[in-house]
Design an enzyme around this catalytic site. Structure first.
Site, PDB file in Angstrom:
ATOM      1  N   HIS A 177      -2.695   0.134   1.065  1.00 17.75           N
ATOM      2  CA  HIS A 177      -3.644  -0.525   0.163  1.00 17.75           C
ATOM      3  C   HIS A 177      -3.108  -0.778  -1.246  1.00 17.75           C
ATOM      4  O   HIS A 177      -3.823  -0.612  -2.238  1.00 17.75           O
ATOM      5  CB  HIS A 177      -4.938   0.308   0.085  1.00 17.75           C
ATOM      6  CG  HIS A 177      -6.173  -0.534  -0.108  1.00 17.75           C
ATOM      7  ND1 HIS A 177      -6.623  -0.914  -1.356  1.00 17.75           N
ATOM      8  CD2 HIS A 177      -7.044  -1.074   0.781  1.00 17.75           C
ATOM      9  CE1 HIS A 177      -7.731  -1.638  -1.203  1.00 17.75           C
ATOM     10  NE2 HIS A 177      -7.993  -1.747   0.073  1.00 17.75           N
ATOM     11  N   HIS A 202      -4.771  -4.530   7.143  1.00 18.71           N
ATOM     12  CA  HIS A 202      -5.182  -4.455   5.735  1.00 18.71           C
ATOM     13  C   HIS A 202      -4.123  -3.706   4.916  1.00 18.71           C
ATOM     14  O   HIS A 202      -4.453  -3.054   3.944  1.00 18.71           O
ATOM     15  CB  HIS A 202      -6.546  -3.759   5.658  1.00 18.71           C
ATOM     16  CG  HIS A 202      -7.273  -3.898   4.346  1.00 18.71           C
ATOM     17  ND1 HIS A 202      -7.328  -5.068   3.632  1.00 18.71           N
ATOM     18  CD2 HIS A 202      -7.984  -2.993   3.614  1.00 18.71           C
ATOM     19  CE1 HIS A 202      -8.048  -4.867   2.523  1.00 18.71           C
ATOM     20  NE2 HIS A 202      -8.449  -3.620   2.486  1.00 18.71           N
ATOM     21  N   HIS A 231     -17.323  -1.676   3.960  1.00 17.71           N
ATOM     22  CA  HIS A 231     -16.261  -0.677   4.127  1.00 17.71           C
ATOM     23  C   HIS A 231     -16.738   0.433   5.053  1.00 17.71           C
ATOM     24  O   HIS A 231     -17.799   1.019   4.798  1.00 17.71           O
ATOM     25  CB  HIS A 231     -15.855  -0.108   2.764  1.00 17.71           C
ATOM     26  CG  HIS A 231     -15.247  -1.160   1.861  1.00 17.71           C
ATOM     27  ND1 HIS A 231     -16.024  -2.048   1.144  1.00 17.71           N
ATOM     28  CD2 HIS A 231     -13.950  -1.486   1.609  1.00 17.71           C
ATOM     29  CE1 HIS A 231     -15.220  -2.862   0.471  1.00 17.71           C
ATOM     30  NE2 HIS A 231     -13.960  -2.548   0.733  1.00 17.71           N
ATOM     31  N   ASP A 269     -13.669  -2.840   5.997  1.00 17.46           N
ATOM     32  CA  ASP A 269     -12.314  -2.592   5.487  1.00 17.46           C
ATOM     33  C   ASP A 269     -12.053  -1.105   5.249  1.00 17.46           C
ATOM     34  O   ASP A 269     -12.972  -0.300   5.109  1.00 17.46           O
ATOM     35  CB  ASP A 269     -12.139  -3.306   4.136  1.00 17.46           C
ATOM     36  CG  ASP A 269     -12.003  -4.815   4.299  1.00 17.46           C
ATOM     37  OD1 ASP A 269     -12.337  -5.337   5.380  1.00 17.46           O
ATOM     38  OD2 ASP A 269     -11.558  -5.454   3.330  1.00 17.46           O
ATOM     39  N   ASP A 270     -10.775  -0.803   5.154  1.00 18.76           N
ATOM     40  CA  ASP A 270     -10.235   0.470   4.650  1.00 18.76           C
ATOM     41  C   ASP A 270     -10.272   1.625   5.643  1.00 18.76           C
ATOM     42  O   ASP A 270      -9.811   2.710   5.334  1.00 18.76           O
ATOM     43  CB  ASP A 270     -10.910   0.916   3.332  1.00 18.76           C
ATOM     44  CG  ASP A 270     -10.684  -0.074   2.205  1.00 18.76           C
ATOM     45  OD1 ASP A 270     -10.030  -1.106   2.443  1.00 18.76           O
ATOM     46  OD2 ASP A 270     -11.164   0.180   1.086  1.00 18.76           O
TER      47      ASP A 270
HETATM   48 ZN    ZN Z   1      -9.594  -2.622   0.997  1.00 17.89          ZN
END
Ligand code: ZN
Length: 310
Positions: A189, A185, A276, A134-135
């Protein structure tokens, strides 16, 4: 109303367990198929259909096999308003042949099989895991992760944040072209449950646009930041929402040596592991994780490929 189905030759009572060979994976596939068929009928009540098609044996006890059809019966008021008299669902046996117990398999062979997991039936029992990152994308770390994945012939899913994807389109493209799945995503955020529906859609759509520009395709799955979601958000987003089953807490520890112990401690089949691709420690600890899971016999697949087995 309670209907039981008997095998006329043996006089034996046949339950849904017999029907599907007591196989929980089959039950899962079966219930998903029945659910999708029932939801296709606009007269039925969605919430009731979902309840009645949860993958429990008791939900599928009322059936009969009539000629080459499997017929499911529902009570008045169970899945439809009371004005509709006891609904029934007819399914050609050939559609469900691959998951039926051997003695019940219809002689009608058909290429039109509806319930068939990807590939052969053996694949139902395989060990598999979905790694998720993620991210990102991150200008250097994402690429390191791609290289490690390739070394183990592993595919993974990258849940990208829109503003980062916009800055690194060539990395988005590379993640995609090396066979990985790209998830959405959000753009920046935020906690989506705090936003208006209009803002939630902007977060989703703007990120999809950047992904589409880079790869030619929009994201196939969605993960809400912090796993923060609700029914309103689910209804707004057009692709499956996917959380995780194992959190490595890599964002908290930032230590390459804690990644594998966290995975080992929580590992189970068909796991979705959260990591991540914005922390160097995650890239540094990943190879140990891949080596371990490979040795344990896990196949590394994308989130979309693991969803049918969960
Ligand atoms: Zn995230």
């Amino acid at each position: 109303m309670k209907t039981f189905f008997f095998d006329h030759q043996s006089g034996k009572l046949i339950t849904s367990r017999n029907l599907l060979n007591e196989d929980l994976h089959y039950l899962d596939l079966f219930s998903k198929y029945i659910r999708s068929r029932l939801l296709g009928n606009k007269n039925y009540i969605k919430e009731n259909v979902i309840l009645s098609t949860k993958p429990y044996w008791k939900n599928f006890e009322r059936f009969a096999i009539i000629k080459d059809h499997l017929v499911l019966y529902y009570n008045k008021g169970e899945i439809a308003p009371r004005t509709i008299s006891s609904p029934t669902l007819f399914i050609p046996l050939s559609y469900v042949n691959p998951i039926l117990a051997k003695e019940l398999v219809s002689s009608t062979k058909s290429n039109n099989t509806i319930i068939s997991p990807k590939g052969s039936l053996d694949s139902v029992h395989k060990k598999r895991v979905a790694l998720t990152f993620d991210d990102g994308p991150h200008p250097t770390i994402t690429k390191q992760i791609l290289n490690i994945l390739d070394k183990y012939d592993a595919r993974a899913t990258f849940f990208m944040v829109g503003y980062r994807a916009e800055k690194n389109p060539s990395i988005v493209k590379e993640v995609w072209s090396r066979g990985n799945e790209i998830g959405n995503h959000s753009w920046s955020h935020p906690q989506l449950t705090e936003l208006s529906s209009k803002d939630v859609l902007t977060q989703f759509n703007s990120t999809n646009k950047v992904i589409q520009n880079a790869t030619g395709k929009p994201a196939t799955v969605f993960r809400p930041p912090y796993g923060d979601t609700n029914k309103r958000i689910k209804d707004l987003i057009s692709v499956p929402q996917v959380l995780w089953s194992i959190d490595t807490l890599d964002w908290k520890y930032r230590n390459a040596d804690t990644l594998l112990p966290m995975v080992k401690k929580n590992m189970h089949n068909n796991a979705i592991i959260l990591m991540h691709d914005v922390h160097q420690s995650t890239a540094d600890g990943l190879e140990q994780v891949l080596a371990y899971l490979q040795k344990e016999g896990y196949e590394f697949v994308t989130v979309s490929d693991i969803l049918p087995y969960r």
